[in-house]
Write an enzyme that holds these catalytic residues in place. Structure first.
Site, PDB file in Angstrom:
ATOM      1  N   GLN A 264       0.834  -1.196   0.000  1.00 13.10           N
ATOM      2  CA  GLN A 264       0.000   0.000   0.000  1.00 13.10           C
ATOM      3  C   GLN A 264       0.871   1.250   0.000  1.00 13.10           C
ATOM      4  O   GLN A 264       1.900   1.309   0.678  1.00 13.10           O
ATOM      5  CB  GLN A 264      -0.930   0.013   1.211  1.00 13.10           C
ATOM      6  N   GLU A 314      -2.643 -15.879  -3.900  1.00  8.16           N
ATOM      7  CA  GLU A 314      -2.082 -14.755  -4.657  1.00  8.16           C
ATOM      8  C   GLU A 314      -1.555 -15.291  -5.986  1.00  8.16           C
ATOM      9  O   GLU A 314      -1.089 -16.429  -6.066  1.00  8.16           O
ATOM     10  CB  GLU A 314      -0.961 -14.101  -3.847  1.00  8.16           C
ATOM     11  N   ASP A 363      -9.188  -8.629  -1.631  1.00 17.65           N
ATOM     12  CA  ASP A 363      -8.507  -7.352  -1.858  1.00 17.65           C
ATOM     13  C   ASP A 363      -7.898  -7.361  -3.261  1.00 17.65           C
ATOM     14  O   ASP A 363      -6.679  -7.447  -3.418  1.00 17.65           O
ATOM     15  CB  ASP A 363      -7.426  -7.140  -0.792  1.00 17.65           C
ATOM     16  N   CYS A 389     -10.092  -0.996  -4.844  1.00 22.41           N
ATOM     17  CA  CYS A 389      -9.474   0.235  -5.337  1.00 22.41           C
ATOM     18  C   CYS A 389     -10.194   0.760  -6.569  1.00 22.41           C
ATOM     19  O   CYS A 389      -9.685   1.648  -7.252  1.00 22.41           O
ATOM     20  CB  CYS A 389      -7.985   0.013  -5.632  1.00 22.41           C
TER      21      CYS A 389
END
Length: 433
Positions: A264, A314, A363, A389
């Site tokens: 981030q 991931e 996320d 986002c």
């Protein structure tokens, strides 16, 4: 030239009005409620793009930009807008996306997560160009609506010690034997270390390396070179470079990362967003919780600290390895499992392979998690916390969760991760019986 009253802001922070023909007009630099004269710079069949030529009646929320380069630099788009008003406008962008894309309204609007409006950008990628006609080397963000590099000597959204270093970056690159073969500098600031990664398209000479080492020494930073892809980055100075880290003291977690890992941008806001996410997820000892698009374990490790077992997934093998290393370093290896998988190709079978899950944290990048939410089966977790986002992809996925998977949109709110820009970071909670 046409004159109009600005009705709202779009998702890029531009003022929105209507032309005499009824087309939407997006006016750079205009704020809601203002009366402006504008000049059209681009015409399309259904909309026009424009820029202000004169402000006839200014908004009470208009402020003087803090940065001297705001008019040209494309790094920020909202410095002319009061910081508190920026956050409120982003909340409206989120709510509008839910309604117009998914016909949904959150039952609860969470308080906005806010922090320092300046000096917050701990991660940045800035361009470098050798332009003799402009005095040599330029270092900075791209100009607005242009591939050119802005001629800037400071930056108000970068940490002050990085902003102060920009003129020195220009000088050190100008002094290299190949100033036109270093197109980019990646900046990564951790809790105690600062790394600058210089992208070099050709091998540098011994004298070039000596100049970079002197620059690193004078500025107390680490200097790295990256001759090809991210995996080729290596430290030039100092010889024994401490690792980059950021901490989340509330959860007794410290994360190690490489300068080109995804983390981030705004570390203080990340800490507050983490607290919000943990409050909404409410992880309990003994629960099995999946963290999808887990990166290097930013959410996984705080969840595991609660006593829950975490399955982190991931797409990047390198980040999966880094997440496992961070789990071991924080004493959480026994409560975490990390896997590499392409979540954009998730199926009901691939999701079921992770076993029974009590809760889920998602996320994703800007494209969202459409395949993941579409693949949730009858045994899907009862609670989902979705960190986004991109309001548009969040709203699209919320429609799938609500109308196809039986979830309710309990609440949503923004985190102002990128003040002075139009970027909207948000968090939403979904539950089903």
């Amino acid at each position: 030239m046409p004159i109009a009253i600005i009705q709202s802001l779009d998702h890029e922070g531009r003022g929105v009005t209507r032309s005499a023909e009824g087309k939407a007009v997006f006016v750079d630099g205009a704020l809601p409620g203002e009366e402006v004269e504008y000049s059209v710079v681009r015409k399309k069949k259904t909309f026009e793009q424009a820029e202000i030529t004169r402000i006839i009646r200014a908004s009470a929320q208009r402020v003087t930009p803090k940065c001297a380069f705001f008019d040209k630099c494309g790094g920020c788009s909202m410095q002319h807008f009061d910081s508190n008003a920026q956050a409120a406008a982003k909340q409206r962008v989120l709510e509008d996306a839910f309604w117009h894309i998914a016909r949904l309204k959150p039952a609860i609007i969470y308080p906005t997560v806010v922090g320092a409006p300046w000096g917050y950008r701990y991660r940045a990628r800035i361009g470098v160009r050798h332009v003799p006609s402009k005095g040599g080397v330029l270092v900075g963000f791209h100009e607005k609506r242009s591939s050119y590099i802005a001629d800037m000597s400071s930056c108000q959204i970068l940490p002050p010690h990085i902003s102060d270093m920009l003129p020195q970056m220009r000088r050190v690159i100008a002094g290299l034997s190949v100033p036109d073969r270093v197109p980019q500098i990646e900046i990564a600031v951790g809790d105690t270390e600062t790394v600058l990664v210089f992208r070099n398209l050709v091998e540098l000479s011994d004298d070039d390396l000596a100049q970079l080492r002197a620059f690193a020494e004078a500025n107390a930073v680490q200097v790295w070179l990256q001759p090809a892809g991210p995996a080729t980055a290596y430290c030039v100075h100092p010889d024994a470079a401490p690792a980059l880290t950021y901490s989340m003291p509330e959860f007794d977690v410290t994360m190690n990362f490489r300068p080109n890992d995804f983390t981030q941008v705004n570390i203080p806001i990340n800490r507050v967003l983490m607290r919000r996410a943990m409050q909404l997820l409410d992880p309990q000892p003994g629960e099995r919780i999946a963290d999808l698009f887990c990166g290097l374990g930013n959410f996984s490790l705080p969840i595991a600290r609660s006593g829950a077992t975490v399955i982190g997934v991931e797409g990047s093998d390198a980040l999966v390895a880094r997440a496992a290393e961070n789990a071991r370093a924080n004493g959480l290896a026994e409560r975490t499992e990390f896997y590499a998988a392409n979540l954009f190709e998730a199926t009901e079978d691939s999701m079921a392979a992770f076993g029974k899950l009590d809760k889920l944290l998602i996320d994703p990048p800007r494209d969202g998690a459409h395949a993941v939410v579409s693949a949730l089966g009858e045994d899907a977790p009862r609670r989902i916390v979705y960190v986004s986002c991109n309001p548009a992809s969040l709203a699209r996925d919320a429609a799938v969760l609500t109308y196809e998977k039986g979830y309710r949109l309990i609440g949503a709110g923004i985190a102002n991760m990128f003040p002075q820009t139009s970027h909207v970071e948000s968090i939403a909670l979904f539950e089903r019986d």
